[in-house]
Design a protein around this motif. Structure first.
Motif, mmCIF file in Angstrom:
data_model
loop_
_atom_site.group_PDB
_atom_site.id
_atom_site.type_symbol
_atom_site.label_atom_id
_atom_site.label_comp_id
_atom_site.label_asym_id
_atom_site.label_seq_id
_atom_site.Cartn_x
_atom_site.Cartn_y
_atom_site.Cartn_z
ATOM 1 N N ARG A 138 0.834 -1.209 0.000
ATOM 2 C CA ARG A 138 0.000 0.000 0.000
ATOM 3 C C ARG A 138 0.862 1.248 0.000
ATOM 4 O O ARG A 138 0.554 2.236 -0.680
ATOM 5 N N GLN A 139 1.948 1.241 0.766
ATOM 6 C CA GLN A 139 2.814 2.414 0.844
ATOM 7 C C GLN A 139 3.536 2.664 -0.483
ATOM 8 O O GLN A 139 3.624 3.803 -0.946
ATOM 9 N N ARG A 140 4.049 1.589 -1.090
ATOM 10 C CA ARG A 140 4.848 1.723 -2.307
ATOM 11 C C ARG A 140 3.980 1.807 -3.542
ATOM 12 O O ARG A 140 4.325 2.455 -4.524
ATOM 13 N N GLY A 141 2.856 1.097 -3.531
ATOM 14 C CA GLY A 141 1.949 1.117 -4.671
ATOM 15 C C GLY A 141 2.210 0.034 -5.698
ATOM 16 O O GLY A 141 1.418 -0.142 -6.628
ATOM 17 N N PHE A 142 3.304 -0.698 -5.575
ATOM 18 C CA PHE A 142 3.619 -1.774 -6.516
ATOM 19 C C PHE A 142 4.636 -2.709 -5.876
ATOM 20 O O PHE A 142 5.335 -2.341 -4.927
ATOM 21 N N ASN A 143 4.692 -3.920 -6.394
ATOM 22 C CA ASN A 143 5.671 -4.903 -5.954
ATOM 23 C C ASN A 143 6.772 -4.979 -7.003
ATOM 24 O O ASN A 143 6.535 -5.404 -8.132
ATOM 25 N N GLN A 144 7.967 -4.556 -6.655
ATOM 26 C CA GLN A 144 9.049 -4.520 -7.633
ATOM 27 C C GLN A 144 9.389 -5.908 -8.167
ATOM 28 O O GLN A 144 9.706 -6.078 -9.350
ATOM 29 N N ALA A 145 9.284 -6.942 -7.309
ATOM 30 C CA ALA A 145 9.559 -8.304 -7.767
ATOM 31 C C ALA A 145 8.494 -8.763 -8.759
ATOM 32 O O ALA A 145 8.798 -9.462 -9.735
ATOM 33 N N GLY A 146 7.252 -8.360 -8.526
ATOM 34 C CA GLY A 146 6.177 -8.706 -9.454
ATOM 35 C C GLY A 146 6.382 -8.063 -10.814
ATOM 36 O O GLY A 146 6.157 -8.692 -11.858
ATOM 37 N N MET A 147 6.812 -6.801 -10.815
ATOM 38 C CA MET A 147 7.064 -6.125 -12.086
ATOM 39 C C MET A 147 8.225 -6.773 -12.831
ATOM 40 O O MET A 147 8.164 -6.998 -14.041
ATOM 41 N N LEU A 148 9.296 -7.110 -12.104
ATOM 42 C CA LEU A 148 10.411 -7.800 -12.732
ATOM 43 C C LEU A 148 9.961 -9.135 -13.311
ATOM 44 O O LEU A 148 10.364 -9.522 -14.416
ATOM 45 N N GLY A 149 9.125 -9.859 -12.557
ATOM 46 C CA GLY A 149 8.635 -11.147 -13.031
ATOM 47 C C GLY A 149 7.822 -11.035 -14.305
ATOM 48 O O GLY A 149 7.976 -11.850 -15.223
ATOM 49 N N ARG A 150 6.969 -10.019 -14.389
ATOM 50 C CA ARG A 150 6.154 -9.847 -15.596
ATOM 51 C C ARG A 150 7.025 -9.490 -16.799
ATOM 52 O O ARG A 150 6.791 -9.994 -17.905
ATOM 53 N N TRP A 151 8.009 -8.610 -16.599
ATOM 54 C CA TRP A 151 8.900 -8.251 -17.704
ATOM 55 C C TRP A 151 9.717 -9.454 -18.154
ATOM 56 O O TRP A 151 9.887 -9.678 -19.356
ATOM 57 N N LEU A 152 10.234 -10.236 -17.199
ATOM 58 C CA LEU A 152 11.010 -11.425 -17.560
ATOM 59 C C LEU A 152 10.137 -12.457 -18.267
ATOM 60 O O LEU A 152 10.570 -13.117 -19.211
ATOM 61 N N SER A 153 8.902 -12.594 -17.804
ATOM 62 C CA SER A 153 7.983 -13.555 -18.410
ATOM 63 C C SER A 153 7.765 -13.254 -19.881
ATOM 64 O O SER A 153 7.792 -14.152 -20.738
ATOM 65 N N LYS A 154 7.580 -11.986 -20.193
ATOM 66 C CA LYS A 154 7.356 -11.594 -21.581
ATOM 67 C C LYS A 154 8.607 -11.791 -22.421
ATOM 68 O O LYS A 154 8.538 -12.272 -23.560
ATOM 69 N N ALA A 155 9.769 -11.439 -21.877
ATOM 70 C CA ALA A 155 11.014 -11.529 -22.636
ATOM 71 C C ALA A 155 11.458 -12.969 -22.847
ATOM 72 O O ALA A 155 12.015 -13.309 -23.899
ATOM 73 N N LEU A 156 11.208 -13.835 -21.859
ATOM 74 C CA LEU A 156 11.708 -15.211 -21.911
ATOM 75 C C LEU A 156 10.640 -16.226 -22.303
ATOM 76 O O LEU A 156 10.952 -17.412 -22.459
ATOM 77 N N ALA A 157 9.387 -15.760 -22.433
ATOM 78 C CA ALA A 157 8.268 -16.659 -22.762
ATOM 79 C C ALA A 157 8.132 -17.764 -21.722
ATOM 80 O O ALA A 157 7.965 -18.946 -22.049
ATOM 81 N N ILE A 158 8.202 -17.387 -20.434
ATOM 82 C CA ILE A 158 8.019 -18.311 -19.319
ATOM 83 C C ILE A 158 6.865 -17.793 -18.465
ATOM 84 O O ILE A 158 6.795 -16.592 -18.179
ATOM 85 N N GLU A 159 5.987 -18.666 -18.060
ATOM 86 C CA GLU A 159 4.825 -18.265 -17.266
ATOM 87 C C GLU A 159 5.253 -17.641 -15.946
ATOM 88 O O GLU A 159 6.185 -18.115 -15.282
ATOM 89 N N CYS A 160 4.578 -16.573 -15.566
ATOM 90 C CA CYS A 160 4.791 -15.916 -14.271
ATOM 91 C C CYS A 160 3.460 -15.871 -13.533
ATOM 92 O O CYS A 160 2.460 -15.418 -14.081
ATOM 93 N N ASP A 161 3.449 -16.347 -12.293
ATOM 94 C CA ASP A 161 2.226 -16.365 -11.494
ATOM 95 C C ASP A 161 2.480 -15.629 -10.181
ATOM 96 O O ASP A 161 3.277 -16.077 -9.353
ATOM 97 N N GLU A 162 1.806 -14.504 -9.990
ATOM 98 C CA GLU A 162 1.960 -13.710 -8.773
ATOM 99 C C GLU A 162 0.951 -14.082 -7.695
ATOM 100 O O GLU A 162 0.948 -13.471 -6.623
ATOM 101 N N ARG A 163 0.125 -15.087 -7.944
ATOM 102 C CA ARG A 163 -0.924 -15.450 -6.989
ATOM 103 C C ARG A 163 -0.590 -16.683 -6.159
ATOM 104 O O ARG A 163 -1.214 -16.912 -5.125
#
Length: 245
Positions: A138-163
């Protein structure tokens, strides 16, 4: 007359070449916004522990701690050690919401991983970002690890699940604690969602920085208990031991 190929060429040139370096503001002349001179000055991690990526004086070694007590994860992949100017870039990404810097580092990490995959590093089935505590989210507004995971998922074509990986309780910031305090702080701090099915799977945990390895160890133990076959950790940087350059 069909001018579509020319337009595509202009778009390709704009996206892949016409960048300004995010560090020095000169023309990057690369596919990502970082010039060759600044890229060379980054604190590249060459000599490190083969297991936890701790910076070492020589390459091809396993550190004393991993030799005495092997961690629950198999391998840490980190392109850099946590030094200037990378420490500043990570801090600006996390605490000042400068997302282009995070995107740049994620793209360079994906290139590093692609090269390692070609050299024989096993490719994971799933990316799992380290979850952030609700109050800090809530304080930061985003999860930096989640954002890194989504970017890596798109670049590497590997599934990323944040749930699938959950933070079950609020804990004090790890930066304020020593190694033992970090371990105590993370006891029962993580859990898996009820629908998680990891038996026999190769998963990679995504985080920004690995310091003592307490977070990675706690999560890896949880994933091992759930039946994961192999657990790697992908992060931007690895810190040295206190007092070590």
């Amino acid at each position: 007359m069909n001018c579509q190929p020319w337009l595509k060429a202009l778009v390709y040139k704009c996206i892949n070449i016409n960048h300004t370096c995010l560090l020095c503001s000169d023309a990057a002349e690369q596919r990502y916004p970082l010039c060759a001179a600044c890229e060379q000055e980054l604190p590249w991690l060459d000599e490190h522990c083969l297991r936890c990526a701790l910076p070492l004086p020589m390459a091809g070694l396993i550190c004393a701690q991993c030799s005495r007590r092997p961690p629950a994860f198999d391998q840490v992949i980190a392109p850099w050690h946590y030094g200037f100017p990378l420490d500043t870039l990570i801090s600006r990404f996390k605490h000042n919401s400068q997302w282009p810097l995070g995107r740049l580092m994620a793209e360079m990490l994906s290139l590093n991983l692609s090269h390692r995959f070609q050299e024989g590093l096993p490719t994971p089935d799933l990316l799992l970002p380290v979850p952030l505590a609700r109050r800090r989210l809530r304080q930061r507004g985003f999860n930096q690890a989640g954002m890194l995971g989504r970017w890596l998922s798109k670049a590497l074509a590997i599934e990323c699940d944040e749930r699938l990986l959950l933070r079950t309780r609020e804990t004090p910031a790890q930066q304020r604690l020593d190694a033992r305090g970090r371990q105590r702080n993370l006891r029962q701090a993580f859990a898996l969602a009820s629908e998680a099915s990891l038996k026999g799977r190769h998963v990679a945990v995504i985080d920004d920085v690995l310091t003592t390895g307490a977070t990675a160890q706690a999560i890896a133990q949880l994933l091992r208990h759930a039946g994961a076959r192999r657990i790697d950790v992908y992060c931007l940087a690895r810190t040295a031991k206190p007092g070590q350059a």
